[in-house]
Design a protein around this motif. Structure first.
Motif, mmCIF file in Angstrom:
data_model
loop_
_atom_site.group_PDB
_atom_site.id
_atom_site.type_symbol
_atom_site.label_atom_id
_atom_site.label_comp_id
_atom_site.label_asym_id
_atom_site.label_seq_id
_atom_site.Cartn_x
_atom_site.Cartn_y
_atom_site.Cartn_z
ATOM 1 N N LYS A 46 39.030 -36.271 -21.840
ATOM 2 C CA LYS A 46 40.129 -36.979 -22.504
ATOM 3 C C LYS A 46 41.270 -36.053 -22.930
ATOM 4 C CE LYS A 46 39.749 -40.730 -22.657
ATOM 5 N NZ LYS A 46 39.891 -41.761 -21.598
ATOM 6 N N SER A 52 44.827 -37.639 -23.609
ATOM 7 C CA SER A 52 44.758 -38.864 -24.397
ATOM 8 C C SER A 52 45.217 -38.680 -25.837
ATOM 9 C CB SER A 52 43.322 -39.395 -24.407
ATOM 10 O OG SER A 52 42.860 -39.632 -23.099
ATOM 11 N N LEU A 211 41.155 -44.242 -25.627
ATOM 12 C CA LEU A 211 39.995 -43.765 -26.367
ATOM 13 C C LEU A 211 39.132 -44.921 -26.864
ATOM 14 C CD1 LEU A 211 41.703 -41.031 -28.602
ATOM 15 C CD2 LEU A 211 40.336 -40.643 -26.549
ATOM 16 N N MET A 214 35.382 -45.214 -25.427
ATOM 17 C CA MET A 214 34.700 -43.938 -25.236
ATOM 18 C C MET A 214 33.546 -43.697 -26.202
ATOM 19 S SD MET A 214 35.936 -42.546 -22.575
ATOM 20 C CE MET A 214 35.249 -40.907 -22.694
ATOM 21 N N GLY A 218 35.053 -41.016 -28.178
ATOM 22 C CA GLY A 218 36.319 -41.572 -28.631
ATOM 23 C C GLY A 218 36.466 -41.473 -30.136
#
Length: 227
Positions: A46, A52, A211, A214, A218
């Motif tokens: 990520k 992200s 996210l 996740m 996340g």
């Protein structure tokens, strides 16, 4: 070199049956799960690949370190391969599609993306970033220094801080690539739990930078991101 490192990890894992104290087993499993989840899902996947979120400098360097520890290659290598995977997902050109390579994709370390060749168009800005170039050039030296430093403190610490994290990563990345892509990107809850957030793959391909799907990874990413 990668084959030597992986062989070393498996030898240590087998040896643990004979001399690792029972009290080390559970902490090693928990530590392995967390380091693998943060190093792979939060760091490599990520943060470095899909960008992200943005984080603070201490967490930036921590993610660099954890991304190296899981032994999937430098962030630039991994990001280039993964971005190519998204570009050709489950089609000809995908570097690790079960539709093309079958069961071999479960063993990503050996087939077919076990390479240090970086395609510049997929590496993007990383190819000119001094930090990424440094880690790419000295990746195995960094890894050796980390392993050696831990061993000098206490060889048994290699289990919770290196061996188990890498074993979790090997198994987790195999599951997320093979089971969450068998027949095309799909959502596999067992893989999702085992990897800390890599199993809802259909949702991931719909929105790679998100996210929200996740899981544990996340949640951790949201905790350390800079708003």
């Amino acid at each position: 070199m990668r084959y030597i490192v992986i062989a070393f990890i498996h030898v240590l894992c087998i040896a643990s049956v004979f001399f690792m104290p029972v009290t080390y087993v559970l902490p090693s499993i928990i530590s392995g799960y967390l380091i693998a989840g943060v190093g792979l899902s939060v760091g490599l996947h990520k943060y470095f690949t899909h960008q992200s979120f943005v984080t603070y400098k201490p967490f930036h360097y921590l993610l660099f370190l954890l991304s190296c520890i899981v032994t999937l290659g430098s962030p630039m290598e991994w990001a280039a391969v993964h971005r190519k995977h998204h570009r050709f997902s489950d089609k000809q050109g995908d570097p690790h599609s079960p539709s093309i390579y079958g069961w071999k994709t479960f063993f990503l370390y050996f087939f077919p993306a076990g390479t240090r060749d970086v395609e510049p168009k997929y590496a993007g800005k990383m190819i000119k970033d001094e930090e990424h170039l440094f880690v790419f050039r000295y990746y195995f030296l960094i890894l050796t220094a980390y392993i050696g430093g831990i061993a000098m403190i206490d060889p048994l610490l290699l289990y919770p801080l290196y061996v188990f994290p890498v074993l979790w990563t090997i198994f987790g990345i195999g599951c997320s690539i093979y089971f969450a892509h068998k027949g095309g990107a799909n959502n596999n809850m067992l893989t999702h739990i085992m990897t800390g957030g890599e199993g809802l793959h259909d949702l991931h391909h719909q929105n790679p930078a998100s996210l929200e799907h996740m899981g544990m990874s996340g949640f951790i990413a949201k905790l350390i991101r800079r708003n």
